[in-house]
Motif scaffolding. Structure first.
Motif: not given
Length: 120
Positions: A37, A40-42, A44, A89-90, A93-95
């Motif tokens: 998606e 949405l940014l992951p 945490g 995060v961007r 591409r992950r928390t």
């Protein structure tokens, strides 16, 4: 203190966001599949909490050391800390993991401390 110090963290965050945007645009041009998606940014809760607390702690320490503890600057430093987290995060591409969040918390706290000392 040099006048560019208060904008180091937001400038670094903007550069990281630009690099991530260029990377994503290049990947789309090459026909890479979409990475889940896009909206949405992951983020945490732990990473966001550590970043905001580091920004607030640096702001309070800097405000007490310089005698200019202002709520507006506390808010600005917290927002700049979250901007750095969103950029990281961007880019990743992950928390971020705990160690990465703590590593980000150090420059956020130092930046908040320096902003409180530079703005009088």
């Amino acid at each position: 203190m040099p006048t560019f110090v208060p904008v180091l963290l937001p400038a670094l965050s903007a550069v990281l966001m630009a690099v991530a945007g260029i990377r994503d645009q290049t990947a789309r041009k090459r026909g890479a599949p979409a990475a889940g998606e896009r909206g949405l940014l992951p983020l945490g809760w732990a990473a966001a909490g550590v970043t905001v607390l580091a920004a607030l702690a640096g702001s309070v320490a800097g405000g007490l050391a310089q005698g200019n503890l202002r709520p507006v600057l506390l808010l600005i430093n917290a927002v700049w800390g979250m901007l750095a987290l969103v950029a990281l995060v961007r880019l990743l591409r992950r928390t971020p993991r705990t160690a990465e969040a703590l590593a980000l918390a150090v420059p956020v706290a130092v930046s908040a401390f320096l902003v409180m000392g530079a703005v009088r």
